[in-house]
Design a protein around this motif. Structure first.
Motif, PDB file in Angstrom:
ATOM      1  N   VAL A  32       0.839  -1.205   0.000  1.00  0.00           N
ATOM      2  CA  VAL A  32       0.000   0.000   0.000  1.00  0.00           C
ATOM      3  C   VAL A  32       0.870   1.251   0.000  1.00  0.00           C
ATOM      4  O   VAL A  32       0.597   2.215  -0.718  1.00  0.00           O
ATOM      5  CB  VAL A  32      -0.955  -0.010   1.208  1.00  0.00           C
ATOM      6  CG1 VAL A  32      -1.608   1.357   1.407  1.00  0.00           C
ATOM      7  CG2 VAL A  32      -2.024  -1.081   1.025  1.00  0.00           C
ATOM      8  N   VAL A 115      -5.817  -0.271   0.536  1.00  0.00           N
ATOM      9  CA  VAL A 115      -5.609  -1.621   0.004  1.00  0.00           C
ATOM     10  C   VAL A 115      -6.447  -1.825  -1.252  1.00  0.00           C
ATOM     11  O   VAL A 115      -5.961  -2.345  -2.273  1.00  0.00           O
ATOM     12  CB  VAL A 115      -5.954  -2.694   1.059  1.00  0.00           C
ATOM     13  CG1 VAL A 115      -6.033  -4.084   0.417  1.00  0.00           C
ATOM     14  CG2 VAL A 115      -4.931  -2.696   2.181  1.00  0.00           C
ATOM     15  N   MET A 118      -4.904  -0.059  -4.116  1.00  0.00           N
ATOM     16  CA  MET A 118      -3.700  -0.752  -4.567  1.00  0.00           C
ATOM     17  C   MET A 118      -4.071  -1.975  -5.411  1.00  0.00           C
ATOM     18  O   MET A 118      -3.492  -2.215  -6.477  1.00  0.00           O
ATOM     19  CB  MET A 118      -2.860  -1.178  -3.360  1.00  0.00           C
ATOM     20  CG  MET A 118      -1.531  -1.848  -3.703  1.00  0.00           C
ATOM     21  SD  MET A 118      -1.633  -3.651  -3.969  1.00  0.00           S
ATOM     22  CE  MET A 118      -2.109  -4.218  -2.347  1.00  0.00           C
TER      23      MET A 118
END
Length: 199
Positions: A32, A115, A118
């Motif tokens: 991340v 997250v 990402m």
């Protein structure tokens, strides 16, 4: 003697799981912060205090570290479903089983939104994520089959359809929650998706 060997084996497995969870969590933090492609296994290994070779004993690839993190979620979903009363129908039981995951997402919203961003920005992870979703479905299947009535010959087929649909609704809800920066209640998004599928 047998009990001692079994206890040692059980402790070893618990330790292995704990180490895997630590590596996966550390890896996700670095992915991340720095990007999946930019983060090296050696950086992850240094962050957990072991060698790159040791990390590869727990995860063969970087992609597996992401999926390893997701596997933990799948295990918790399966455990939550197994804990639901058997008299609950499959849709109701699955919705309740998903609630702890939704709570975890919102309790750590900033991290989980990062997250999600990402994952969305890393095409190389898509095959691993598809495999993860298939494993979640397999884990949820037995306790969904047990809740179905009607012809036994079609129960597994019907259970697969229900589980696949429910997980698709979960993925759509999480994606929409992430797309809107966590501004919409994720539980409402999931309920809307489930209602649309169930008609």
């Amino acid at each position: 003697m047998v009990n001692t060997a079994r206890a040692t084996s059980g402790l070893r497995e618990l330790t292995r799981r704990a180490v895997r969870a630590q590596i996966a969590e550390t890896a996700m933090t670095l992915f991340v912060a720095n990007g999946f492609e930019q983060t090296t296994v050696d950086q992850i290994a240094a962050a957990v205090g072991m060698s790159g070779r040791s990390v590869f004993r727990y995860f063969p690839t970087k992609e597996d570290m992401v999926v390893g993190h997701m596997d933990e979620i799948g295990d918790r979903l399966a455990e939550a479903l197994a804990a639901r009363p058997l008299e609950e129908g499959p849709w109701t039981a699955l919705r309740h089983a998903m609630q702890p995951h939704l709570d975890e997402l919102t309790d750590n919203a900033d991290t989980n939104l990062a997250v999600a961003a990402m994952l969305d920005a890393t095409p190389a992870l898509r095959p691993s994520l598809l495999n993860k979703r298939a494993r979640w479905a397999e884990a949820l299947l037995p306790n969904t089959v047990r809740r179905l009535r009607g012809p036994t010959g079609t129960r597994e087929l019907r259970a697969r359809a229900i589980v696949s649909s429910a997980l698709a609704c979960l993925n759509v809800a999480v994606d929409e929650w992430a797309r809107t920066g966590g501004t919409k209640p994720i539980g409402d998004l999931l309920d809307t998706a489930l209602t649309a599928v169930r008609g």
